[in-house]
Motif scaffolding. Structure first.
Motif, PDB file in Angstrom:
ATOM      1  N   LEU A 161      12.609  -2.809  -6.153  1.00  0.00           N
ATOM      2  CA  LEU A 161      13.576  -3.320  -5.433  1.00  0.00           C
ATOM      3  C   LEU A 161      12.798  -4.436  -4.509  1.00  0.00           C
ATOM      4  O   LEU A 161      11.448  -4.393  -4.276  1.00  0.00           O
ATOM      5  CB  LEU A 161      13.779  -2.314  -4.263  1.00  0.00           C
ATOM      6  CG  LEU A 161      14.900  -2.642  -3.043  1.00  0.00           C
ATOM      7  CD1 LEU A 161      16.227  -2.721  -3.883  1.00  0.00           C
ATOM      8  CD2 LEU A 161      14.839  -1.705  -2.006  1.00  0.00           C
ATOM      9  N   SER A 162      13.735  -5.616  -4.378  1.00  0.00           N
ATOM     10  CA  SER A 162      12.956  -6.700  -4.036  1.00  0.00           C
ATOM     11  C   SER A 162      12.243  -6.553  -2.556  1.00  0.00           C
ATOM     12  O   SER A 162      11.350  -7.150  -2.204  1.00  0.00           O
ATOM     13  CB  SER A 162      13.808  -7.850  -4.061  1.00  0.00           C
ATOM     14  OG  SER A 162      15.255  -7.525  -3.208  1.00  0.00           O
ATOM     15  N   ALA A 163      13.040  -5.639  -1.874  1.00  0.00           N
ATOM     16  CA  ALA A 163      12.507  -5.492  -0.481  1.00  0.00           C
ATOM     17  C   ALA A 163      11.282  -4.680  -0.574  1.00  0.00           C
ATOM     18  O   ALA A 163      10.210  -4.888   0.564  1.00  0.00           O
ATOM     19  CB  ALA A 163      13.256  -4.573   0.305  1.00  0.00           C
ATOM     20  N   LEU A 164      10.625  -4.326  -1.475  1.00  0.00           N
ATOM     21  CA  LEU A 164       9.431  -3.615  -1.626  1.00  0.00           C
ATOM     22  C   LEU A 164       8.376  -4.581  -2.294  1.00  0.00           C
ATOM     23  O   LEU A 164       6.989  -4.142  -2.479  1.00  0.00           O
ATOM     24  CB  LEU A 164       9.494  -2.276  -2.572  1.00  0.00           C
ATOM     25  CG  LEU A 164      10.251  -1.020  -1.811  1.00  0.00           C
ATOM     26  CD1 LEU A 164      10.415   0.099  -2.732  1.00  0.00           C
ATOM     27  CD2 LEU A 164       9.610  -0.749  -0.417  1.00  0.00           C
ATOM     28  N   GLU A 165       8.825  -5.671  -2.817  1.00  0.00           N
ATOM     29  CA  GLU A 165       7.990  -6.447  -3.642  1.00  0.00           C
ATOM     30  C   GLU A 165       6.745  -7.123  -2.630  1.00  0.00           C
ATOM     31  O   GLU A 165       7.030  -7.384  -1.528  1.00  0.00           O
ATOM     32  CB  GLU A 165       8.659  -7.847  -4.057  1.00  0.00           C
ATOM     33  CG  GLU A 165       9.006  -7.765  -5.344  1.00  0.00           C
ATOM     34  CD  GLU A 165      10.131  -8.905  -5.937  1.00  0.00           C
ATOM     35  OE1 GLU A 165      10.009 -10.156  -5.252  1.00  0.00           O
ATOM     36  OE2 GLU A 165      10.946  -8.603  -6.700  1.00  0.00           O
ATOM     37  N   ALA A 166       5.331  -7.156  -3.362  1.00  0.00           N
ATOM     38  CA  ALA A 166       4.429  -7.588  -2.407  1.00  0.00           C
ATOM     39  C   ALA A 166       4.007  -6.614  -1.096  1.00  0.00           C
ATOM     40  O   ALA A 166       3.561  -7.267  -0.198  1.00  0.00           O
ATOM     41  CB  ALA A 166       4.486  -8.936  -2.241  1.00  0.00           C
ATOM     42  N   ILE A 167       4.377  -5.481  -1.424  1.00  0.00           N
ATOM     43  CA  ILE A 167       4.279  -4.684   0.041  1.00  0.00           C
ATOM     44  C   ILE A 167       2.681  -4.647   0.192  1.00  0.00           C
ATOM     45  O   ILE A 167       1.974  -4.120  -0.655  1.00  0.00           O
ATOM     46  CB  ILE A 167       4.945  -3.566  -0.037  1.00  0.00           C
ATOM     47  CG1 ILE A 167       4.941  -2.542   1.280  1.00  0.00           C
ATOM     48  CG2 ILE A 167       4.533  -2.541  -1.267  1.00  0.00           C
ATOM     49  CD1 ILE A 167       6.005  -1.715   1.150  1.00  0.00           C
ATOM     50  N   GLY A 168       2.309  -4.494   1.542  1.00  0.00           N
ATOM     51  CA  GLY A 168       0.940  -4.758   1.794  1.00  0.00           C
ATOM     52  C   GLY A 168       0.429  -3.424   2.381  1.00  0.00           C
ATOM     53  O   GLY A 168       1.414  -2.379   2.764  1.00  0.00           O
ATOM     54  N   ALA A 169      -0.706  -3.120   2.571  1.00  0.00           N
ATOM     55  CA  ALA A 169      -1.401  -1.819   3.006  1.00  0.00           C
ATOM     56  C   ALA A 169      -0.824  -1.497   4.494  1.00  0.00           C
ATOM     57  O   ALA A 169      -0.535  -0.219   4.739  1.00  0.00           O
ATOM     58  CB  ALA A 169      -2.742  -1.631   2.940  1.00  0.00           C
ATOM     59  N   GLY A 170      -0.610  -2.573   5.489  1.00  0.00           N
ATOM     60  CA  GLY A 170      -0.112  -2.123   6.895  1.00  0.00           C
ATOM     61  C   GLY A 170       1.264  -2.042   6.648  1.00  0.00           C
ATOM     62  O   GLY A 170       2.049  -1.813   7.894  1.00  0.00           O
ATOM     63  N   ASP A 171       1.907  -2.311   5.770  1.00  0.00           N
ATOM     64  CA  ASP A 171       3.559  -2.255   5.735  1.00  0.00           C
ATOM     65  C   ASP A 171       4.236  -0.886   5.765  1.00  0.00           C
ATOM     66  O   ASP A 171       3.454  -0.148   5.363  1.00  0.00           O
ATOM     67  CB  ASP A 171       4.105  -3.301   4.599  1.00  0.00           C
ATOM     68  CG  ASP A 171       3.877  -4.633   4.698  1.00  0.00           C
ATOM     69  OD1 ASP A 171       3.145  -5.096   5.842  1.00  0.00           O
ATOM     70  OD2 ASP A 171       4.076  -5.223   3.610  1.00  0.00           O
ATOM     71  N   ILE A 172       5.344  -1.015   6.654  1.00  0.00           N
ATOM     72  CA  ILE A 172       6.062   0.441   6.770  1.00  0.00           C
ATOM     73  C   ILE A 172       7.420   0.176   5.847  1.00  0.00           C
ATOM     74  O   ILE A 172       8.129  -0.670   6.221  1.00  0.00           O
ATOM     75  CB  ILE A 172       6.410   0.626   8.234  1.00  0.00           C
ATOM     76  CG1 ILE A 172       5.064   0.632   9.020  1.00  0.00           C
ATOM     77  CG2 ILE A 172       6.810   1.995   8.222  1.00  0.00           C
ATOM     78  CD1 ILE A 172       4.199   1.800   9.082  1.00  0.00           C
ATOM     79  N   VAL A 173       7.729   1.308   4.992  1.00  0.00           N
ATOM     80  CA  VAL A 173       9.002   1.540   4.623  1.00  0.00           C
ATOM     81  C   VAL A 173       9.959   2.242   5.512  1.00  0.00           C
ATOM     82  O   VAL A 173       9.479   3.270   6.031  1.00  0.00           O
ATOM     83  CB  VAL A 173       8.868   2.062   3.073  1.00  0.00           C
ATOM     84  CG1 VAL A 173      10.399   2.208   2.406  1.00  0.00           C
ATOM     85  CG2 VAL A 173       8.189   1.411   2.297  1.00  0.00           C
ATOM     86  N   LEU A 174      11.189   1.733   5.812  1.00  0.00           N
ATOM     87  CA  LEU A 174      11.982   2.601   6.729  1.00  0.00           C
ATOM     88  C   LEU A 174      13.214   3.005   5.730  1.00  0.00           C
ATOM     89  O   LEU A 174      13.959   2.217   5.265  1.00  0.00           O
ATOM     90  CB  LEU A 174      12.440   1.530   7.860  1.00  0.00           C
ATOM     91  CG  LEU A 174      13.462   2.314   8.658  1.00  0.00           C
ATOM     92  CD1 LEU A 174      13.195   3.394   9.541  1.00  0.00           C
ATOM     93  CD2 LEU A 174      14.522   1.191   9.637  1.00  0.00           C
ATOM     94  N   MET A 175      13.587   4.167   6.013  1.00  0.00           N
ATOM     95  CA  MET A 175      14.705   4.919   5.177  1.00  0.00           C
ATOM     96  C   MET A 175      15.263   5.753   6.280  1.00  0.00           C
ATOM     97  O   MET A 175      14.647   6.618   6.917  1.00  0.00           O
ATOM     98  CB  MET A 175      14.226   5.573   3.971  1.00  0.00           C
ATOM     99  CG  MET A 175      13.618   4.780   2.770  1.00  0.00           C
ATOM    100  SD  MET A 175      13.269   5.808   1.459  1.00  0.00           S
ATOM    101  CE  MET A 175      14.748   6.173   0.691  1.00  0.00           C
ATOM    102  N   ALA A 176      16.446   5.643   6.330  1.00  0.00           N
ATOM    103  CA  ALA A 176      17.228   6.442   7.457  1.00  0.00           C
ATOM    104  C   ALA A 176      18.382   6.995   7.030  1.00  0.00           C
ATOM    105  O   ALA A 176      19.360   6.224   6.429  1.00  0.00           O
ATOM    106  CB  ALA A 176      17.448   5.379   8.604  1.00  0.00           C
ATOM    107  N   GLU A 177      18.606   8.310   7.308  1.00  0.00           N
ATOM    108  CA  GLU A 177      19.994   8.924   6.941  1.00  0.00           C
ATOM    109  C   GLU A 177      20.927   8.676   8.249  1.00  0.00           C
ATOM    110  O   GLU A 177      20.379   9.274   9.594  1.00  0.00           O
ATOM    111  CB  GLU A 177      19.869  10.324   6.828  1.00  0.00           C
ATOM    112  CG  GLU A 177      19.021  10.695   5.433  1.00  0.00           C
ATOM    113  CD  GLU A 177      18.541  12.320   5.077  1.00  0.00           C
ATOM    114  OE1 GLU A 177      18.883  12.961   6.377  1.00  0.00           O
ATOM    115  OE2 GLU A 177      17.926  12.436   4.440  1.00  0.00           O
TER     116      GLU A 177
END
Ligand code: FAD
Ligand code: SF4
Length: 501
Positions: free
Chosen positions: A16-32
């Motif tokens: 997914l483009s939103a996950l491209e080049a994700i760095g070690a300090g980055d956070i993924v948000l997923m919400a129901e």
């Protein structure tokens, strides 16, 4: 510099483009969030599919070393809206920016644009970008799918020999309309008994959304990328070889026949459309699959799927208001219950209720055709299609419903209405042989309702349709009809419509 990477419920793809080049300090948000679960009363199985697939995908991301902030529906702090959860995550994680991938629905894009400092990236999972489509559509091709499809075949070098289509033709659709022989065997697709995660979601959905369409009982859909791949591989081996010839066929008790049954997982992002097309091409080139089957399948993905998405984004938000045939009737209650004497509708609706699935011809030529002929309000029909299928997302549902099935867009998607009488349904299915109505008759209480509705539709829209050369033949037949018979057909159509209220 840290970022918050937002992944929506139908964006479950590792690339997914939103996950491209994700760095070690980055956070993924997923919400129901409740807002997404209830903006229409989605089929209970669709909710299970999306929520379970989200939970499995979050685990896969964690397994890959990413930090995921996953908000469950029953989390007491959940604001129950996407914007609310992005705002809360901003407060909590203090990222320098928010990165998202463009969503599949206009209303979500409008919402996303309101997120402070958000970078919205193109959705690279589609084979034609929204801007690319616009520039093609502005190039004077009459915006027809067939020309778009040829462009896509060339661009992605699929089923091509140099600059020519393999087999000397672009489209083998005429060979894909055979009636299914009674003895034909239909293989069962793989089923996936619910694991602990899915069982937990099933209980949640049953408890929180008891008034939604369908039920969670019998849920056995693929919820991970690996399971979705298993389904596709089974399709390639067992059903794709037969997909072409019987693409339009329907049979009682067999909603899938030789179709792929992948739209729900494909739209979630668990499958990659280009890989599917390349696999179908490889199956043809290895001799395992005939050309009309491989081409027919590839056309649906590379052609129709991309085309309807392009049309959606080009014409929204106006598209959702179009009603070219001025259809105003209410949706009959049997669309929800399946309780009707019309066997074809009963089968299509019962299959849909049970599986959150019906194949394309059931959607287009049974439920869609009835709604078109009866003049049902496109808003009501759209709302129904958005609710009932596990693969329903507005970017693909709306152009198919309002455009292809109802002709409410006045011909943006298709060059003529897909209107058909009972004869078509009888040719393509075994429904009529098991129906209490007589498909050969148009008049009388036991005559097939589709017949009177068909001629009544042609009569009602005679003037508008006379401008369309593709409608010349049925209009000539209508003109030859004895006025007394036409009056009786109008009366029979009124009777059928009154019974459907
Ligand atoms: P197959 O027949 O095996 O085709 C393979 C794939 O091609 C599908 O999985 C799908 O991704 C793609 N495809 C085929 N036809 C279309 C099409 N017309 N538009 C876009 N993609 C297509 N499809 C959805 O994904 N979501 C919807 O909400 C949806 N609503 C529809 C409403 C109506 C009124 C109609 C007529 C069609 C709709 N379709 C929708 C398109 C199509 O019917 C489904 O994609 C298909 O039935 C899914 O089953 P399958 O995976 O077995 O498809
Ligand atoms: Fe449908 Fe008419 Fe056939 Fe009955 S006879 S199944 S109503 S098309």
């Amino acid at each position: 510099m840290t970022s918050l990477r937002v992944v929506l419920g139908d964006q479950l793809s590792l690339d997914l483009s939103a996950l491209e080049a994700i760095g070690a300090g980055d956070i993924v948000l997923m919400a129901e969030v409740l807002g997404e679960c209830t903006y229409v009363r989605h089929h209970a199985k669709k909710l299970v599919l999306v929520l379970s697939a989200m939970r499995h995908f979050a685990e896969a991301l964690r397994h890959g070393g990413m930090t995921v902030d996953y908000i469950r529906l029953d989390d007491p702090a959940n604001t129950q809206s996407l914007s609310g959860e992005v705002a809360r995550a901003r407060q909590l994680h203090r990222p320098d920016k928010v990165i998202a991938t463009e969503p599949g629905e206009w209303r979500v894009l409008e919402e996303m644009r309101g997120w402070e400092g958000v970078e919205i990236r193109e959705d690279g999972r589609f084979l034609c970008g929204i801007r690319q489509f616009r520039s093609w559509a502005g190039g004077g091709h009459g915006q027809r799918m067939e020309f778009f499809y040829r462009k896509m075949r060339r661009r992605h070098a699929i089923l091509m020999e140099d600059d020519a289509p393999v087999g000397g033709r672009w489209n083998f659709d005429l060979e894909n309309r055979k009636r299914l022989p009674a003895a034909a065997r239909v293989p069962k697709p793989p089923a996936f008994p619910p694991d602990t995660v899915t069982r937990e979601v099933m209980s949640l959905v049953a408890e929180r959304f008891p008034d939604h369409f369908g039920s969670v009982e019998g849920f056995d859909m693929p919820v991970t990328q690996a399971q979705a791949e298993t389904c596709f591989e089974a399709f390639l081996r067992e059903r794709l070889p037969l997909f072409g010839d019987w693409q339009d066929a329907m049979r009682i008790g067999e909603p899938l026949i030789y179709h792929a049954g992948i739209a729900a997982t494909l739209n979630l992002g668990l499958l990659d459309p280009l890989r599917l097309c390349r696999a179908a091409e490889a199956a043809y080139r290895s001799g395992a699959v005939p050309l009309n089957a491989a081409e027919g399948f590839i056309r649906q993905i590379l052609g129709w799927r991309e085309f309807v998405r392009g049309i959606y984004w080009m014409h929204m938000p106006r598209y959702a208001t179009l009603n070219a045939l001025e259809a105003r009737r209410k949706l009959p209650a049997f669309f929800w219950s399946g309780e009707t004497r019309m066997r074809c509708l009963r089968e299509a609706i019962t299959d849909t209720r049970r599986h959150a699935y019906a194949h394309h011809i059931q959607r287009l030529m049974i439920t869609g055709n009835f709604a078109l002929l009866a003049g049902i309000d496109p808003d009501e029909v759209d709302a129904w299609y958005m609710v009932v299928y596990a693969d329903a997302y507005q970017w693909v549902e709306l152009p198919n419903t309002r455009g292809m099935a109802l002709f409410a867009d006045g011909g943006i998607i298709g060059s003529k209405p897909y209107a058909a009488s009972g004869a078509y349904i009888n040719r393509m299915s075994d429904y009529c042989r098991h129906c209490t109505y007589d498909v050969r008759e148009s008049l009388g209480a036991d005559a097939c309702p589709f017949n009177a509705l068909y001629w009544n539709f042609m009569d009602r829209h005679r003037e508008r349709l006379s401008r369309n050369p593709r409608m010349a033949m049925p209009l000539r037949n209508l003109a030859r009809m004895d006025p007394k018979r036409l009056a009786a057909i109008r009366a029979r159509a009124d009777e059928v419509l009154a019974e459907s209220e």
